[in-house]
Scaffold this motif. Structure first.
Motif, short mmCIF file in Angstrom:
data_model
loop_
_atom_site.label_atom_id
_atom_site.label_comp_id
_atom_site.label_asym_id
_atom_site.label_seq_id
_atom_site.Cartn_x
_atom_site.Cartn_y
_atom_site.Cartn_z
N UNK A 131 0.80 -1.22 0.00
CA UNK A 131 0.00 0.00 0.00
C UNK A 131 0.84 1.28 0.00
N UNK A 132 2.00 1.28 0.63
CA UNK A 132 2.83 2.48 0.66
C UNK A 132 3.35 2.88 -0.72
N UNK A 133 3.34 1.95 -1.65
CA UNK A 133 3.87 2.22 -2.99
C UNK A 133 2.81 2.74 -3.96
N UNK A 134 1.58 2.88 -3.52
CA UNK A 134 0.49 3.24 -4.43
C UNK A 134 0.21 4.73 -4.58
N UNK A 135 0.11 5.51 -3.50
CA UNK A 135 -0.36 6.90 -3.65
C UNK A 135 0.70 7.89 -4.13
N UNK A 136 0.21 9.03 -4.61
CA UNK A 136 1.09 10.15 -4.94
C UNK A 136 1.54 10.19 -6.38
N UNK A 137 2.16 11.31 -6.71
CA UNK A 137 2.67 11.52 -8.08
C UNK A 137 3.81 10.58 -8.43
N UNK A 138 4.50 10.07 -7.42
CA UNK A 138 5.59 9.13 -7.68
C UNK A 138 5.27 7.74 -7.14
N UNK A 139 3.98 7.47 -6.99
CA UNK A 139 3.54 6.13 -6.64
C UNK A 139 3.54 5.24 -7.88
N UNK A 140 3.54 3.95 -7.67
CA UNK A 140 3.61 3.00 -8.80
C UNK A 140 2.45 3.21 -9.77
N UNK A 141 1.26 3.48 -9.25
CA UNK A 141 0.10 3.69 -10.13
C UNK A 141 0.35 4.85 -11.09
N UNK A 142 0.74 5.98 -10.55
CA UNK A 142 0.94 7.16 -11.40
C UNK A 142 2.13 6.98 -12.33
N UNK A 143 3.18 6.35 -11.87
CA UNK A 143 4.34 6.11 -12.73
C UNK A 143 3.99 5.23 -13.93
N UNK A 144 3.17 4.21 -13.69
CA UNK A 144 2.75 3.35 -14.80
C UNK A 144 1.80 4.08 -15.74
N UNK A 145 0.94 4.91 -15.20
CA UNK A 145 0.06 5.72 -16.06
C UNK A 145 0.87 6.65 -16.95
N UNK A 146 1.93 7.24 -16.39
CA UNK A 146 2.79 8.12 -17.18
C UNK A 146 3.49 7.37 -18.30
N UNK A 147 3.67 6.06 -18.12
CA UNK A 147 4.27 5.23 -19.17
C UNK A 147 3.23 4.80 -20.21
N UNK A 148 1.95 5.18 -19.99
CA UNK A 148 0.92 4.89 -20.97
C UNK A 148 0.02 3.71 -20.63
N UNK A 149 0.17 3.12 -19.47
CA UNK A 149 -0.65 1.98 -19.08
C UNK A 149 -1.98 2.46 -18.49
N UNK A 150 -3.01 1.64 -18.65
CA UNK A 150 -4.31 1.88 -18.02
C UNK A 150 -4.42 0.90 -16.86
N UNK A 151 -4.67 1.42 -15.68
CA UNK A 151 -4.76 0.59 -14.49
C UNK A 151 -6.19 0.55 -13.99
#
Length: 54
Positions: free
Chosen positions: A30-50
């Motif tokens: 869970x600590x890796x998920x939120x924020x602009x540098x969380x895994x979710x946002x980083x993958x979205x910036x790479x073009x992935x849909x989560x």
């Protein structure tokens, strides 16, 4: 914070190859998920849909 943020970038970069192939389920702490540098946002910036899985 640096430990979490740096690991987020490493995880997103390493997951990139596997996610490109499709059919992947990825779980992270869970600590890796939120924020602009969380895994979710980083993958979205790479073009992935989560999507949230309940």
């Amino acid at each position: 914070q640096r430990l979490i943020t740096d690991r987020n970038h490493v995880m997103a970069d390493r997951a990139d190859h596997y996610l490109d192939e499709g059919g992947v389920f990825m779980a992270v702490g869970a600590l890796h998920l939120p924020g602009n540098e969380g895994v979710i946002e980083l993958l979205r910036k790479k073009g992935f849909t989560l999507s949230l899985v309940n």
